[in-house]
Design an enzyme around this catalytic site. Structure first.
Site, short mmCIF file in Angstrom:
data_model
loop_
_atom_site.label_atom_id
_atom_site.label_comp_id
_atom_site.label_asym_id
_atom_site.label_seq_id
_atom_site.Cartn_x
_atom_site.Cartn_y
_atom_site.Cartn_z
CG HIS A 1 8.57 -3.37 3.15
ND1 HIS A 1 8.00 -3.16 1.91
CD2 HIS A 1 7.57 -3.26 4.06
CE1 HIS A 1 6.69 -2.91 2.07
NE2 HIS A 1 6.42 -2.99 3.36
CG ASP B 1 6.58 2.93 9.37
OD1 ASP B 1 7.53 3.11 8.57
OD2 ASP B 1 5.43 3.35 9.15
CB SER C 1 6.68 -8.92 17.01
OG SER C 1 7.54 -9.67 17.84
#
Length: 298
Positions: free
Chosen positions: A147, A90, A252
């Protein structure tokens, strides 16, 4: 003026000392400390806890557990098309495009070297010359597990010590070579369509970077560390598209790299485009060209 002061403070402040101090607070299990920190953060950044597997913020053992919270199963859909490359997290697009003259665009006329980003390894960088990149920024309110954009087998990692500037847009526009000077973990994967690099970039007050194969990655003595996984490791580490590969303890940036003529970015993506884990961000060029030829032949 506000932005100038923000940048100046980052130049002057002891970045690693501050990050270690915040890291200790983030690991604290004292209920008064961790609950105060968590409640303030959840309210300040309007965290959507309805998506989290554990919805009560104070139920986590410490702030880091809250920050790297797991999502409910099925809350994100992974595009399972064979030619689809998906967002690893996200967040939002910082920049994306082509790697030109071995340089990667950062913001407003600023860029950085491909070889420098990859820890100074020119031979490794050759695999991505004239390739494609995408820089994805994870804001404080985002889900902070990273991911796999595609299925890949881990070849090697390089931990590169460095600075810890903030990685938000203001800093990207004002600090030269930001992503190639900050501390980072470079993970090289072999995929069916060629090499892919996932660069997890550290930042100010980031309490650490973790991977699913080795846990906490930042070494105590802050020296560059290179670890080969193929063919040195007896069992290959292969991660499927959409499978977790790592996480940030405080937010980050992820920089994705692909080789020349490997991918086509989605036409709808621009700088600051919002992203959700699992949505398609690109397709493989070979697959796209094949589909175009089939359509033409029909």
């Amino acid at each position: 003026m506000k932005d100038k002061i923000f940048i100046l403070l980052q130049h002057l402040l002891p970045q690693h000392l501050i990050s270690r101090f915040v890291g200790r607070i983030a690991e604290c299990t004292n209920p008064m400390v961790k609950n105060t920190f968590i409640k303030w953060f959840a309210k300040r950044y309007n965290i959507n806890m309805s998506e989290a597997l554990i919805e009560e913020p104070t139920a986590f053992k410490n702030f880091n557990a809250f920050f790297t919270r797991e999502l409910k199963p099925g809350i994100r859909t992974i595009d399972d098309a064979a030619d689809a490359i998906v967002s690893p997290a996200d967040g939002g697009v910082s920049q994306l495009g082509n790697i030109e003259h071995e340089r990667i665009f950062q913001a407003k006329g600023r860029g950085y070297g491909l070889t420098t980003l990859l820890g100074g390894d020119a031979k490794l960088a050759e695999q991505f010359v004239n390739g494609s990149f995408a820089t994805i920024y994870l804001s404080p309110r985002d889900y902070h597990r990273v991911h796999m954009p595609v299925t890949g087998t881990l070849r090697e990692t390089i931990f590169v010590p460095g600075d810890l500037y903030s990685v938000n847009q203001t800093t990207a526009e004002n600090v030269d070579q930001l992503f190639a000077r900050n501390e980072r973990l470079v993970a090289i994967f072999d995929t069916e369509q060629g090499p892919m690099a996932m660069v997890l970039v550290g930042a100010m007050i980031v309490a650490g970077i973790e991977t699913v194969w080795s846990g906490h990655e930042a070494p105590v003595h802050r020296k560059a560390i290179r670890t080969a996984y193929q063919p040195e490791q007896p069992e290959p580490i292969t991660l499927q598209k959409g499978e977790e590969m790592g996480r940030f303890k405080l937010g980050s940036t992820v920089v994705l790299l692909f080789g020349q003529d490997a991918v086509n970015w989605q036409d709808t993506l621009r700088a600051e485009s919002p992203l959700q884990l699992g949505e398609r961000i690109a397709t493989y060029k070979a697959a796209s060209n094949s589909e175009a030829q089939d359509s033409s032949a029909a």
